[in-house]
Design a protein around this motif. Structure first.
Motif, PDB file in Angstrom:
ATOM      1  N   VAL A   1      27.295  39.915  44.406  1.00 23.09           N
ATOM      2  CA  VAL A   1      28.649  40.701  44.457  1.00 23.09           C
ATOM      3  C   VAL A   1      29.372  40.323  45.782  1.00 23.09           C
ATOM      4  O   VAL A   1      30.526  40.153  45.943  1.00 23.09           O
ATOM      5  N   PRO A   2      28.693  40.320  47.009  1.00 25.03           N
ATOM      6  CA  PRO A   2      29.362  39.839  48.249  1.00 25.03           C
ATOM      7  C   PRO A   2      30.070  38.575  48.016  1.00 25.03           C
ATOM      8  O   PRO A   2      31.221  38.482  48.729  1.00 25.03           O
ATOM      9  N   GLU A   3      29.290  37.712  47.449  1.00 25.41           N
ATOM     10  CA  GLU A   3      29.923  36.397  47.290  1.00 25.41           C
ATOM     11  C   GLU A   3      31.145  36.337  46.186  1.00 25.41           C
ATOM     12  O   GLU A   3      32.096  35.542  46.586  1.00 25.41           O
ATOM     13  N   ALA A   4      31.271  37.149  45.158  1.00 25.27           N
ATOM     14  CA  ALA A   4      32.434  37.350  44.409  1.00 25.27           C
ATOM     15  C   ALA A   4      33.490  38.053  45.210  1.00 25.27           C
ATOM     16  O   ALA A   4      34.472  37.587  45.018  1.00 25.27           O
ATOM     17  N   GLN A   5      33.361  38.849  45.846  1.00 28.25           N
ATOM     18  CA  GLN A   5      34.164  39.668  46.720  1.00 28.25           C
ATOM     19  C   GLN A   5      34.864  38.849  47.670  1.00 28.25           C
ATOM     20  O   GLN A   5      36.040  38.872  47.940  1.00 28.25           O
ATOM     21  N   GLN A   6      34.230  37.721  48.246  1.00 27.81           N
ATOM     22  CA  GLN A   6      34.777  36.937  49.209  1.00 27.81           C
ATOM     23  C   GLN A   6      35.508  35.815  48.531  1.00 27.81           C
ATOM     24  O   GLN A   6      36.680  35.246  48.959  1.00 27.81           O
ATOM     25  N   ARG A   7      35.186  35.187  47.384  1.00 24.33           N
ATOM     26  CA  ARG A   7      35.808  34.445  46.361  1.00 24.33           C
ATOM     27  C   ARG A   7      37.046  34.767  45.857  1.00 24.33           C
ATOM     28  O   ARG A   7      38.082  34.031  45.925  1.00 24.33           O
ATOM     29  N   PHE A   8      37.058  36.050  45.427  1.00 25.09           N
ATOM     30  CA  PHE A   8      38.427  36.496  44.864  1.00 25.09           C
ATOM     31  C   PHE A   8      38.568  37.900  45.682  1.00 25.09           C
ATOM     32  O   PHE A   8      38.340  38.976  44.921  1.00 25.09           O
ATOM     33  N   PRO A   9      39.253  37.859  46.610  1.00 31.23           N
ATOM     34  CA  PRO A   9      39.501  39.139  47.621  1.00 31.23           C
ATOM     35  C   PRO A   9      40.730  40.191  46.983  1.00 31.23           C
ATOM     36  O   PRO A   9      41.406  40.242  47.475  1.00 31.23           O
ATOM     37  N   ALA A  10      40.099  40.816  45.816  1.00 34.84           N
ATOM     38  CA  ALA A  10      41.029  41.679  45.493  1.00 34.84           C
ATOM     39  C   ALA A  10      40.674  42.969  46.001  1.00 34.84           C
ATOM     40  O   ALA A  10      39.462  43.659  46.779  1.00 34.84           O
ATOM     41  N   ARG A  11      41.935  43.917  45.884  1.00 31.84           N
ATOM     42  CA  ARG A  11      41.775  45.253  46.576  1.00 31.84           C
ATOM     43  C   ARG A  11      42.131  46.412  45.543  1.00 31.84           C
ATOM     44  O   ARG A  11      43.138  46.139  44.774  1.00 31.84           O
ATOM     45  N   ALA A  12      41.334  47.394  45.605  1.00 28.95           N
ATOM     46  CA  ALA A  12      41.252  48.340  44.631  1.00 28.95           C
ATOM     47  C   ALA A  12      41.465  49.687  45.287  1.00 28.95           C
ATOM     48  O   ALA A  12      40.760  50.046  46.433  1.00 28.95           O
ATOM     49  N   PHE A  13      42.528  50.326  44.650  1.00 29.81           N
ATOM     50  CA  PHE A  13      42.757  51.731  45.223  1.00 29.81           C
ATOM     51  C   PHE A  13      42.840  52.949  44.053  1.00 29.81           C
ATOM     52  O   PHE A  13      43.444  52.496  42.878  1.00 29.81           O
ATOM     53  N   HIS A  14      42.317  53.893  44.211  1.00 27.91           N
ATOM     54  CA  HIS A  14      42.538  55.209  43.167  1.00 27.91           C
ATOM     55  C   HIS A  14      43.901  55.504  43.280  1.00 27.91           C
ATOM     56  O   HIS A  14      44.675  55.675  44.366  1.00 27.91           O
TER      57      HIS A  14
ATOM     58  N   VAL B   1      36.236  39.135  32.590  1.00 27.10           N
ATOM     59  CA  VAL B   1      37.834  38.966  33.481  1.00 27.10           C
ATOM     60  C   VAL B   1      38.092  37.397  33.400  1.00 27.10           C
ATOM     61  O   VAL B   1      37.353  36.830  33.885  1.00 27.10           O
ATOM     62  N   ARG B   2      39.321  37.237  32.761  1.00 29.63           N
ATOM     63  CA  ARG B   2      39.799  35.795  33.019  1.00 29.63           C
ATOM     64  C   ARG B   2      40.627  35.786  34.246  1.00 29.63           C
ATOM     65  O   ARG B   2      41.638  36.536  34.486  1.00 29.63           O
ATOM     66  N   LEU B   3      40.558  34.867  35.201  1.00 24.49           N
ATOM     67  CA  LEU B   3      41.128  34.647  36.430  1.00 24.49           C
ATOM     68  C   LEU B   3      41.880  33.353  36.434  1.00 24.49           C
ATOM     69  O   LEU B   3      41.516  32.246  35.822  1.00 24.49           O
ATOM     70  N   MET B   4      42.903  33.298  37.038  1.00 24.17           N
ATOM     71  CA  MET B   4      43.472  32.080  37.744  1.00 24.17           C
ATOM     72  C   MET B   4      43.352  31.970  39.106  1.00 24.17           C
ATOM     73  O   MET B   4      44.112  32.739  40.025  1.00 24.17           O
ATOM     74  N   ARG B   5      42.693  30.938  39.538  1.00 26.68           N
ATOM     75  CA  ARG B   5      42.484  30.900  40.935  1.00 26.68           C
ATOM     76  C   ARG B   5      42.895  29.130  41.339  1.00 26.68           C
ATOM     77  O   ARG B   5      42.263  28.410  41.032  1.00 26.68           O
ATOM     78  N   GLY B   6      43.901  29.067  42.292  1.00 29.75           N
ATOM     79  CA  GLY B   6      44.648  27.906  42.575  1.00 29.75           C
ATOM     80  C   GLY B   6      44.827  27.083  41.371  1.00 29.75           C
ATOM     81  O   GLY B   6      45.005  25.908  41.424  1.00 29.75           O
TER      82      GLY B   6
ATOM     83  N   PRO C   1      52.039  33.814  41.269  1.00 26.63           N
ATOM     84  CA  PRO C   1      50.761  33.950  42.045  1.00 26.63           C
ATOM     85  C   PRO C   1      49.883  32.804  41.632  1.00 26.63           C
ATOM     86  O   PRO C   1      49.524  32.834  40.202  1.00 26.63           O
ATOM     87  N   ILE C   2      49.157  32.205  42.448  1.00 23.66           N
ATOM     88  CA  ILE C   2      48.304  31.193  42.087  1.00 23.66           C
ATOM     89  C   ILE C   2      46.805  31.834  41.877  1.00 23.66           C
ATOM     90  O   ILE C   2      45.930  31.274  41.153  1.00 23.66           O
ATOM     91  N   GLU C   3      46.639  33.325  42.397  1.00 25.13           N
ATOM     92  CA  GLU C   3      45.375  33.949  42.018  1.00 25.13           C
ATOM     93  C   GLU C   3      45.908  35.146  41.404  1.00 25.13           C
ATOM     94  O   GLU C   3      46.628  35.956  41.980  1.00 25.13           O
ATOM     95  N   ARG C   4      45.111  35.397  40.225  1.00 25.32           N
ATOM     96  CA  ARG C   4      45.848  36.490  39.477  1.00 25.32           C
ATOM     97  C   ARG C   4      44.763  36.757  38.348  1.00 25.32           C
ATOM     98  O   ARG C   4      43.989  35.926  37.824  1.00 25.32           O
ATOM     99  N   VAL C   5      44.608  37.960  37.765  1.00 23.15           N
ATOM    100  CA  VAL C   5      43.978  38.101  36.860  1.00 23.15           C
ATOM    101  C   VAL C   5      44.799  38.072  35.315  1.00 23.15           C
ATOM    102  O   VAL C   5      45.830  38.450  35.322  1.00 23.15           O
ATOM    103  N   THR C   6      44.446  37.580  34.585  1.00 19.06           N
ATOM    104  CA  THR C   6      45.305  37.113  33.135  1.00 19.06           C
ATOM    105  C   THR C   6      44.651  37.933  31.823  1.00 19.06           C
ATOM    106  O   THR C   6      45.457  38.076  31.036  1.00 19.06           O
TER     107      THR C   6
END
Length: 693
Positions: free
Chosen positions: A397-410, A363-368, A278-283
Motif C-alpha cells: 500500500v505505501p508503494e502504491a501511494q507513492q506511485r499514484f499520489p492521489a488525495r482523498a477528502f470526505h 481501477v483503470r489509470l492513465m499514468r504518463g 491530465p497525464i495521470e488520472r482515473v479512467t
C-alpha cells in the motif's frame, strides 16, 4: 446519447470544424459535380461521402458541420457515411446563409433533427430558390432576403427551430469577405442576440481590435462577451482547409443545446489549441461487492471532473470509498498516515470490511499516457496488484501511494470549511497536512536522488583527477624520453653518424622478417606435400579382399563401385592440390633468388654503415665501448685529435667512470687531457679557480 448505466463519459473535448462544403456547393473546386437520381450517380455520391468522412477523421476531427450555401442535398450522404465509419464522427446539419446586409452566417442544426427541420429553416429564407436534390449544383448564391438580425429573430420565433438551430454570424478581421466587422456595423453588432461568432482564420491571427469587439471591451460594439469558433471553410477536393484552423469545444452531449451551453462558458469550454489532458488520472472503476450483486458495477470517469449525482442512500459515498480503497487511500490507510484523518470514520471502515470480504475493486489509470489496472482484494488488502502491458506486479500500500499520489477528502472535510467555523481550522489543517505529506515524500525522494547524484559526481571527479594525474605522469615520461632521444641523437651526430646510416641500420629488421617469411613458406611446402601424399595413400582405402562374398549382393556391389569412383575423384583433387604446391614452390624459388640479390645489396650498405668494428660508422671501438662520440670525427664540433687535443673518450661535460676511463686511456701518453683517468690516478690540469669542464 444512449449508453449503459455508469458508462456516460461526461463532457469531453472535441476538435470540430463547423463550416465544411460539398461538391453540391457552387464554390467547390477540384472535382466534378455529383448529380444524383440513378443508381450509378447515387453510388458516386456515397463514395464521395465516405472519402470525405475518412479525410475528416484523418485530420483528427471529432465533429463537423456540413454547411453548403442554402442547400442540404448531400447532407444525408455524409450522415450515412459517418454512421458507417469505424471511428465516431459527429455531423451537425447546417447552412451557410448570405444575408441582404452583405453578411454571412452559419445555421447549425441538431444532429438528431429530421430533414423536415432542415427544410423548415430553408423555407424561411424568402429569396432562396431551392434546387432539386438530384441536380449537379445547388441554388445560386444570392441574398436570402433577410438581414442577419432578422435570420436570428426568425429562428428564435419558431417553436421548432428555437431549440434545434443555432445562428453564428461571421466576424473575422475588418475587411474580411462578408464579415459583420465592417465600419458602420457597430450598432447592429452591439444589439445582436448571438452568443458566438465564427471566423475563417486562426484565432491567433485576429487583430487586437477585433478581439476587443467580440469580447465586449469596446463600448461602441457592445459589452457582451461572445465565443469565437474558427472554421476551415473547405471547398476543395484536396481537403487542405478541412480542420485547418484549430477549434476545440467541450461537449457533454452531441446536441446543439450542448454546443450552446459550451459557448456560454467559452473560457472553460472552447479552446483554440489542443487542450491539456491530465497525464495521470482515473479512467474507470469496477466494483464487485455484496452491494453490487453477481455483476460488478462499472463506472467510467471523465478526464476532467467527474460528479456522482444521486439522492441520500443512493451509494455515492460508497463508490468514493471503494475508489479510495483501490488507490490505498481508504479510512484504514489514512489512519496509518495520520490518526487524525481517520477519526470518526467507522462507518466507512465497516463498509470495506463487511462488503468486500469476498469482493474486490479494480481501477483503470492513465499514468504518463500508459494504461494500468490496479486491483485490491478485500481478502488481502495489504497488497495491490498492478497489471500493465509489460506484465503483473504486486505493490504494498505505501508503494502504491507513492506511485499514484492521489488525495482523498470526505465531504464534510470540505463543506465544514465554509459552514462550521469551529471545525474549519482543524479541517483546513488536515487538508494542508495531506498536501504537506505528499510534498514531504516528494522532497525526500528528491533529496535521496540528489545524494545519489552527488555521490556519483564525486566518484566521477575523483576518477577524473586520477586520470589527470596519470596523464601528467605519461606526459612527463614522454618528454623525458624525447629529451634522452634528442641527447643520443646529438651525441651520434657529434660522433659522425649520418642520418642515412641510422635509417639503413633501422631497416635491417624488415629484411630479417622477409627472410623469415621465405623460410616459413619453404618449410610449410615440405610439410604440406607430405600431408597430401599421406592422405592420397589413405583416403577411402577399403581393400576388397577382406570382404569376400559381400559383393554378391547387388546393393553392396553398387556401393563398392561408388567408393572406387569417389576414390578416383578425390585422388584427382589431391593431385590438383599437389600441382598447386609445386606451382607455389616454383614461385618461392623465383622470389628467393630475387630477394637474395636485393638482400645482398642491403647487406653491403649495412656493413658499410656499421664500420669495420661492427658499430655505427664514425665511432672507433674505444668510443663505442664508452658510449661517447669522438671529437674531431665527422661532424665534430671540437678541434682535431692529437697530442695537443683532448684524448679519445674525454669530452667536456662528461665524467666517465673509472673502468670506462681505464679502457679509453689504455696506451695513452702519461700527459693526459684534463678530466682523463690514467690507471687509478686522476690528473687535473685546470687553471686555478676553474672547475672541471
Amino acid at each position: 446519447m444512449h449508453l449503459t448505466l455508469g458508462a456516460h463519459p461526461g463532457t469531453r473535448w472535441m476538435r470540430v470544424d463547423l463550416q465544411c462544403h460539398t461538391p453540391r456547393d457552387r464554390g467547390w473546386k477540384g472535382s466534378p459535380p455529383l448529380p444524383g437520381g440513378t443508381p450509378i450517380f447515387e453510388d458516386r455520391r456515397h463514395a464521395w461521402a465516405d472519402a470525405f468522412v475518412a479525410a475528416a477523421i484523418a485530420k483528427g476531427l471529432h465533429g463537423i458541420a456540413v454547411t453548403d450555401h442554402h442547400d442540404v442535398a448531400l447532407l444525408p450522404y455524409v450522415i450515412a457515411a459517418a454512421g458507417r465509419s469505424r471511428q465516431p464522427l459527429v455531423v451537425f446539419p447546417g447552412l451557410e446563409i448570405t444575408c441582404k446586409d452583405a453578411v454571412q452566417c452559419l445555421a447549425l442544426l441538431d444532429p438528431s433533427s429530421p430533414r423536415e427541420t432542415w427544410h423548415r429553416l430553408i423555407n424561411k429564407l424568402v429569396e432562396v430558390r431551392h434546387a432539386p436534390d438530384h441536380v449537379e449544383w445547388g441554388c445560386e448564391v444570392l441574398s436570402c432576403g433577410h438581414t442577419v438580425a432578422e435570420v436570428i429573430a426568425l429562428v428564435a420565433d419558431d417553436p421548432v427551430l428555437r431549440s434545434d438551430a443555432l445562428i453564428l454570424p461571421h466576424f473575422s478581421n475588418e475587411g474580411a469577405h462578408k464579415s459583420l466587422n465592417q465600419k458602420g456595423h457597430s450598432a447592429r453588432f452591439k444589439d445582436l442576440p448571438s452568443d458566438a461568432v465564427y471566423i475563417e482564420c486562426h484565432h491567433h491571427e485576429l487583430e487586437e481590435a477585433t478581439l476587443d469587439k467580440i469580447q465586449g471591451r469596446i463600448r461602441e460594439w457592445g459589452t457582451r462577451r461572445r465565443a469565437i469558433l474558427p472554421t476551415g471553410d473547405n471547398k476543395r477536393e484536396t481537403y487542405e482547409r478541412l480542420g485547418h484552423h484549430e477549434c476545440w469545444v467541450k461537449l457533454g452531449e452531441n446536441t446543439v443545446e450542448s454546443l450552446r451551453q459550451a459557448l456560454l462558458a467559452d473560457e472553460a469550454r472552447v479552446s483554440h489549441e489542443a487542450p491539456q489532458v491530465p497525464i495521470e488520472r482515473v479512467t474507470e472503476i469496477e466494483i464487485q461487492s455484496s452491494l453490487t450483486g453477481d455483476t460488478p458495477l462499472r463506472i467510467t470517469m471523465n478526464d476532467g471532473l467527474t460528479v456522482l449525482v444521486g439522492g441520500r442512500g443512493s451509494g455515492k459515498s460508497a463508490v468514493i470509498e471503494f475508489l479510495r480503497f483501490a488507490l490505498g487511500k481508504s479510512v484504514q490507510d489514512l489512519r496509518r498516515e495520520d490518526p487524525r484523518r481517520g477519526a470518526g470514520r467507522d462507518r466507512e471502515h465497516k463498509l470495506i470490511e463487511e462488503t468486500l470480504e469476498n469482493g474486490w475493486v479494480s481501477v483503470r489509470l492513465m499514468r504518463g499516457g500508459v494504461g494500468e489496472v490496479w486491483r485490491r482484494d478485500g481478502a488481502n488488502p495489504e497488497t495491490i496488484t498492478v497489471t500493465t502491458a509489460g506484465g503483473v506486479e504486486t505493490l504494498t500500500v505505501p508503494e502504491a501511494q507513492q506511485r499514484f499520489p492521489a488525495r482523498a477528502f470526505h465531504q464534510k472535510e470540505l463543506s465544514t470549511t465554509m459552514i462550521d467555523p469551529a471545525m474549519a481550522a482543524e479541517n483546513i489543517t488536515g487538508i494542508a497536512a495531506a498536501e504537506v505529506i505528499d510534498e514531504r515524500r516528494r522532497i525526500d525522494a528528491e533529496i535521496n536522488e540528489a545524494k545519489r547524484t552527488l555521490t556519483t559526481a564525486l566518484q566521477d571527479v575523483a576518477a577524473h583527477w586520477q586520470c589527470e594525474l596519470a596523464l601528467g605522469q605519461a606526459k612527463s615520461s614522454v618528454e623525458d624520453i624525447r629529451r634522452r632521444l634528442s641527447a643520443v641523437r646529438s651525441q651520434m651526430e657529434d660522433g659522425g653518424v649520418m642520418p642515412e646510416d641510422l635509417a639503413l641500420l633501422a631497416d635491417e629488421p624488415r629484411y630479417g622478417r622477409a627472410r623469415n617469411y621465405l623460410d616459413k613458406i619453404s618449410s610449410q611446402l615440405v610439410e604440406d606435400r607430405g600431408r597430401i601424399e599421406t592422405l592420397s595413400a589413405l583416403i577411402l582405402d577399403v581393400p576388397d579382399d577382406r570382404y569376400a562374398g559381400a559383393f554378391d549382393f547387388p546393393e553392396i556391389a553398387g556401393l563398392r563401385d561408388a567408393l572406387a569412383e569417389a576414390r578416383v575423384r578425390l585422388r584427382a583433387e589431391l593431385d590438383g592440390m599437389m600441382g598447386a604446391i609445386d606451382t607455389l614452390a616454383s614461385g618461392h624459388a623465383t622470389a628467393s633468388g630475387a630477394f637474395e640479390a636485393t638482400g645482398a645489396a642491403f647487406r653491403s650498405g649495412y656493413e658499410a654503415a656499421q664500420g669495420p668494428t661492427g658499430g655505427p660508422r664514425g665511432l672507433d671501438h674505444r668510443e663505442r665501448e664508452a658510449g661517447l662520440a669522438t671529437p674531431g670525427g665527422r661532424g665534430s664540433r671540437g678541434k682535431g685529435g692529437g697530442q695537443g687535443g683532448r684524448h679519445a673518450g674525454c669530452r667536456r661535460g662528461l665524467r666517465p667512470g673509472p673502468r670506462q676511463a681505464r679502457r679509453s686511456c689504455r696506451g695513452a701518453p702519461k700527459t693526459a687531457s684534463p678530466g682523463c683517468l690514467t690507471g687509478r690516478r686522476q690528473v687535473r690540469r685546470d687553471p686555478p679557480g676553474v672547475g672541471e669542464a
